[in-house]
Write a protein that holds these residues in place. Structure first.
Motif, PDB file in Angstrom:
ATOM      1  N   TRP A 206     -15.180  28.265  -8.009  1.00 33.13           N
ATOM      2  CA  TRP A 206     -13.920  28.972  -7.803  1.00 33.13           C
ATOM      3  C   TRP A 206     -14.230  30.346  -7.222  1.00 33.13           C
ATOM      4  CZ3 TRP A 206      -8.857  27.515  -8.450  1.00 33.13           C
ATOM      5  CH2 TRP A 206      -7.910  28.533  -8.262  1.00 33.13           C
ATOM      6  N   ASN A 207     -13.638  30.652  -6.071  1.00 32.34           N
ATOM      7  CA  ASN A 207     -13.844  31.960  -5.464  1.00 32.34           C
ATOM      8  C   ASN A 207     -12.708  32.253  -4.490  1.00 32.34           C
ATOM      9  OD1 ASN A 207     -14.422  30.361  -3.260  1.00 32.34           O
ATOM     10  ND2 ASN A 207     -16.588  30.880  -3.170  1.00 32.34           N
ATOM     11  N   SER A 208     -12.883  33.292  -3.681  1.00 32.06           N
ATOM     12  CA  SER A 208     -11.822  33.708  -2.770  1.00 32.06           C
ATOM     13  C   SER A 208     -11.507  32.638  -1.726  1.00 32.06           C
ATOM     14  CB  SER A 208     -12.198  35.019  -2.077  1.00 32.06           C
ATOM     15  OG  SER A 208     -13.385  34.861  -1.313  1.00 32.06           O
ATOM     16  N   GLU A 211      -9.011  30.355  -3.408  1.00 35.23           N
ATOM     17  CA  GLU A 211      -7.736  31.043  -3.571  1.00 35.23           C
ATOM     18  C   GLU A 211      -7.010  31.170  -2.230  1.00 35.23           C
ATOM     19  OE1 GLU A 211      -8.442  34.726  -5.544  1.00 35.23           O
ATOM     20  OE2 GLU A 211      -9.037  33.781  -7.448  1.00 35.23           O
ATOM     21  N   GLU A 212      -7.745  31.494  -1.173  1.00 36.43           N
ATOM     22  CA  GLU A 212      -7.125  31.624   0.148  1.00 36.43           C
ATOM     23  C   GLU A 212      -6.556  30.289   0.623  1.00 36.43           C
ATOM     24  OE1 GLU A 212     -10.193  33.220   2.580  1.00 36.43           O
ATOM     25  OE2 GLU A 212     -10.175  35.170   1.568  1.00 36.43           O
ATOM     26  N   ILE A 214      -5.459  27.824  -1.260  1.00 38.73           N
ATOM     27  CA  ILE A 214      -4.252  27.509  -2.040  1.00 38.73           C
ATOM     28  C   ILE A 214      -3.088  28.380  -1.606  1.00 38.73           C
ATOM     29  CG2 ILE A 214      -3.260  27.528  -4.358  1.00 38.73           C
ATOM     30  CD1 ILE A 214      -6.041  26.740  -5.418  1.00 38.73           C
ATOM     31  N   ARG A 215      -3.338  29.670  -1.393  1.00 38.84           N
ATOM     32  CA  ARG A 215      -2.256  30.559  -0.939  1.00 38.84           C
ATOM     33  C   ARG A 215      -1.756  30.150   0.445  1.00 38.84           C
ATOM     34  NH1 ARG A 215      -5.695  35.027  -2.486  1.00 38.84           N
ATOM     35  NH2 ARG A 215      -5.114  35.881  -4.516  1.00 38.84           N
ATOM     36  N   ASP A 244     -12.649  26.372 -14.617  1.00 38.07           N
ATOM     37  CA  ASP A 244     -12.093  26.452 -13.263  1.00 38.07           C
ATOM     38  C   ASP A 244     -10.873  25.550 -13.116  1.00 38.07           C
ATOM     39  OD1 ASP A 244     -14.243  28.164 -12.177  1.00 38.07           O
ATOM     40  OD2 ASP A 244     -15.476  26.417 -12.622  1.00 38.07           O
ATOM     41  N   ARG A 247      -8.194  27.546 -14.602  1.00 40.46           N
ATOM     42  CA  ARG A 247      -7.830  28.627 -13.682  1.00 40.46           C
ATOM     43  C   ARG A 247      -6.951  28.100 -12.547  1.00 40.46           C
ATOM     44  NH1 ARG A 247     -12.644  30.196 -12.765  1.00 40.46           N
ATOM     45  NH2 ARG A 247     -12.708  31.902 -14.243  1.00 40.46           N
ATOM     46  N   ALA A 248      -7.312  26.935 -12.016  1.00 39.67           N
ATOM     47  CA  ALA A 248      -6.510  26.335 -10.942  1.00 39.67           C
ATOM     48  C   ALA A 248      -5.114  25.991 -11.424  1.00 39.67           C
ATOM     49  CB  ALA A 248      -7.208  25.094 -10.406  1.00 39.67           C
ATOM     50  N   PHE A 251      -3.280  29.217 -11.352  1.00 42.57           N
ATOM     51  CA  PHE A 251      -3.143  29.798 -10.021  1.00 42.57           C
ATOM     52  C   PHE A 251      -2.165  28.996  -9.161  1.00 42.57           C
ATOM     53  CE2 PHE A 251      -4.507  30.927  -5.714  1.00 42.57           C
ATOM     54  CZ  PHE A 251      -4.692  32.296  -5.840  1.00 42.57           C
ATOM     55  N   ALA A 252      -2.115  27.687  -9.387  1.00 44.78           N
ATOM     56  CA  ALA A 252      -1.216  26.809  -8.631  1.00 44.78           C
ATOM     57  C   ALA A 252      -0.355  26.030  -9.613  1.00 44.78           C
ATOM     58  CB  ALA A 252      -2.015  25.872  -7.736  1.00 44.78           C
TER      59      ALA A 252
END
Length: 300
Positions: A206-208, A211-212, A214-215, A244, A247-248, A251-252
């Protein structure tokens, strides 16, 4: 030094991403299940390890095929439980059934994602998509004739395939000699109007980059390689683990998560039972976080 011999037989991967795109390669070997599934539906099937199938808009994609029989290869030297032989389990179905696909996607060329059995058994004219030109050259060298490099806007049979970035370990791992062995990795996003967006993250922590993705793509379905594979001498994992997955899920919060790449290679430390127990402990809806057995399928 055992660390430097880890995955000694892994194919080298390059860090330069080709921007070449591919459109409209002919369909081959359509899966039998496609006809029974509405073309607006998305079907996911866990095969074994990181090998999965995604039936998308009537096209079947085979991702990261590891097709050998149980115990065909030595365990990865320098990793946990290296005395065990890979894969740890048999395929859940005949290999001919696994290979019924219109195209193959290779997130990278480590041998638990692209093994000798896959190179030997897959039709040499099947369309194959790789993460970069270095991987494409290696696959062509294996005799495959229809090899393309994924970009951010590759189109195959009307479905947009977008390469995403990842990192196959912590910053400390990547800055060590191990980093060269772990190499460059990728994921892929499937998109088409009227269909759910699917993000297959690949072998990444899990890192940027995650995240990018998913965003940017707002996927409805996210597939995470969550077997918590570890290397002695380093903190953390070279792929995701249970924290993770949690976290996912935060985050989503609207996406369905699928945990793949579990219980099939020697250095995977997280079991399905442990992940399911953790999901229950965190009071996550199990319909939102799926932990499929090998051979299991979902339709979205």
């Amino acid at each position: 030094m055992k660390l430097l011999t880890l995955f000694r037989n892994l194919a080298a991967v390059a860090g330069v991403l080709s921007l070449a795109a591919c459109t409209g390669a002919p369909t081959r070997n359509a899966a039998d299940t496609t006809a029974a599934t509405p073309t607006s539906a998305v079907k996911f099937q866990q095969i074994r390890n990181a090998t999965i199938k995604v039936d998308y808009a009537g096209t079947t994609f085979l991702i990261d095929p590891m097709l050998a029989k149980k115990g065909a290869y030595p365990g990865f030297e320098g990793t946990y439980n290296s005395h065990l032989r890979n894969p740890l389990v048999e395929l859940p179905m005949p290999v001919d059934e696994v290979m019924r696909a219109d195209a193959v996607i290779l997130t990278h060329l480590h041998p638990d994602h692209w093994d000798e059995a896959a190179k030997r058994n897959l039709p040499k004219d099947i369309p194959i998509f790789t993460q970069n030109e270095a991987d494409a050259r290696a696959v062509r060298k294996d005799g495959f004739e229809d090899v393309h490099v994924l970009s951010e806007n590759t189109v195959f049979e009307g479905t947009r395939l977008s390469r995403t970035s990842g990192q196959h370990g912590s910053d400390a791992m990547m800055q060590s000699p191990l980093g060269e062995i772990l190499g460059t990795v990728s994921g892929v996003v499937f998109q088409r109007p009227g269909h759910k967006t699917v993000y297959v993250a690949g072998d990444t922590v899990w890192n940027s980059h995650v995240e990018e993705a998913i965003r940017g793509y707002r996927p409805d379905v996210i597939v995470l390689n969550a077997g918590d594979a570890r290397v002695p001498g380093f903190d953390g994992s070279i792929i995701m683990g249970k924290e993770d997955v949690y976290r996912a899920s935060q985050f989503a919060p609207r996406a369905i998560l699928i945990a793949s790449h579990m219980e099939a290679v020697n250095h995977g430390m997280l079991t399905r039972r442990e992940l399911r127990d953790y999901i229950a402990e965190k009071q996550i809806n199990p319909q939102r976080v799926r932990v499929p057995e090998d051979g299991a399928s979902y339709v979205f």
